[in-house]
Write an enzyme that holds these catalytic residues in place. Structure first.
Site, mmCIF file in Angstrom:
data_model
loop_
_atom_site.group_PDB
_atom_site.id
_atom_site.type_symbol
_atom_site.label_atom_id
_atom_site.label_comp_id
_atom_site.label_asym_id
_atom_site.label_seq_id
_atom_site.Cartn_x
_atom_site.Cartn_y
_atom_site.Cartn_z
ATOM 1 N N ASP A 1 0.851 -1.203 0.000
ATOM 2 C CA ASP A 1 0.000 0.000 0.000
ATOM 3 C C ASP A 1 0.882 1.247 0.000
ATOM 4 O OD1 ASP A 1 -2.009 1.870 0.399
ATOM 5 O OD2 ASP A 1 -2.316 1.361 2.517
HETATM 6 C C1 SPV Z 1 -7.049 2.437 3.738
HETATM 7 O O1 SPV Z 1 -8.050 1.710 3.950
HETATM 8 O O2 SPV Z 1 -6.287 2.276 2.786
HETATM 9 C C2 SPV Z 1 -6.757 3.547 4.662
HETATM 10 C C3 SPV Z 1 -7.256 3.462 6.046
HETATM 11 O O3 SPV Z 1 -6.080 4.462 4.250
HETATM 12 S S1 SPV Z 1 -6.011 2.758 7.034
HETATM 13 O O4 SPV Z 1 -5.533 1.538 6.401
HETATM 14 O O5 SPV Z 1 -6.613 2.518 8.347
HETATM 15 O O6 SPV Z 1 -4.922 3.746 7.156
HETATM 16 MG MG MG Z 2 -5.202 4.114 2.380
#
Ligand code: SPV
Ligand code: MG
Length: 250
Positions: free
Chosen positions: A23
């Site tokens: 991510d």
């Molecule tokens: C996501 O769902 O990608 C977010 C929220 O940005 S979190 O993973 O809680 O940061």
């Molecule tokens: Mg995110």
């Protein structure tokens, strides 16, 4: 009474994870736009897109126009710069916050490019994630609202909700307020009623459906490998053939 969710969150974490990627903005906007088109074909629910950092300032206006054309309702962009990592890593990973000036410019660029008054650009504050303190979080909220943000998302990676509660209390005293959004991935004991009384307008359950389905998929794959056939896994973990072929009506 029929209970249902009010909208859909296109999470960067889950969209990256299902593609087997980290991510960190590796799954680019072009790819995410394709996912969005698939979703929009089969739902009329409002969609909030996780826009990560929003990307380059010069590209941001084009992104807003594309999202509006697709029929998305809102984008949340976070005040980080450079190589962003998932917020839940906090300071364990090298990640940096954008300056208030530059992030405000991005919000303004987005608002100037937007042609639909209903489309929302929401500023996400990473001060608590990056241990910059409550004052920084509140200063940024005020600045982003003044730059034109249609909403503020405050994030925290603490399991204890006290910093979120303290932020909300201070936020409620602002003279100029916009809708307040939280993503309780960690501070998950607060109920929706409690959030409402804290002044929160939108609660996003960011990743629970993937976090609950993945363990079951893993167990299924492992049991097929172990059994060298699929009967055991089908009986133990799978919905029936009848149910899956009728899940999506013709
Ligand atoms: C996501 O769902 O990608 C977010 C929220 O940005 S979190 O993973 O809680 O940061
Ligand atoms: Mg995110």
């Amino acid at each position: 009474k029929l209970k249902q969710f009010d909208g859909i969150w296109l999470s960067s974490l889950t969209v990256s994870t299902i593609m087997g990627k980290p991510d960190n903005e590796l799954v680019d906007f072009t790819t995410r736009f394709r996912v969005l088109e698939e979703i929009i074909e089969v739902t009329t629910k409002p969609i909030i897109v996780d826009g990560d950092t929003g990307g380059e300032l010069a590209h941001f206006g084009y992104r807003i126009k594309t999202l509006e054309r697709l029929g998305v309702s809102a984008i949340i962009i976070e005040d980080k710069r450079g190589y962003k990592r998932n917020s839940l890593f906090g300071t364990d990973m090298d990640q940096h916050q954008e300056s208030i000036e530059n992030f405000s410019l991005k919000i303004k660029e987005g608002k100037n490019s937007s042609i639909n008054d209903d489309f929302m650009i929401i500023g996400r504050i990473e001060s608590l994630i990056l241990k910059k303190g409550m004052d920084d979080a509140l200063t940024r909220s005020e600045a982003y609202i003044n730059a034109g943000a249609d909403g503020i998302m405050i994030h925290s990676k603490e399991y204890d909700a006290s910093e979120i509660k303290s932020f909300c209390k201070n936020y409620n005293n602002f003279s100029k307020k916009v809708p307040l959004i939280v993503v309780p991935s960690t501070f998950n004991s607060i109920t929706e009623n409690e959030f409402e009384s804290m002044g929160v307008n939108i609660v996003i359950y960011g990743n629970h459906l993937l976090r609950s389905s993945y363990p079951n998929m893993l167990k299924t794959a492992e049991l097929i490998l172990k059994s060298e056939r699929c009967k055991e896994a089908s009986d133990k973990y799978c919905m029936s053939i009848k149910d899956i072929i009728n899940l999506i009506p013709e």
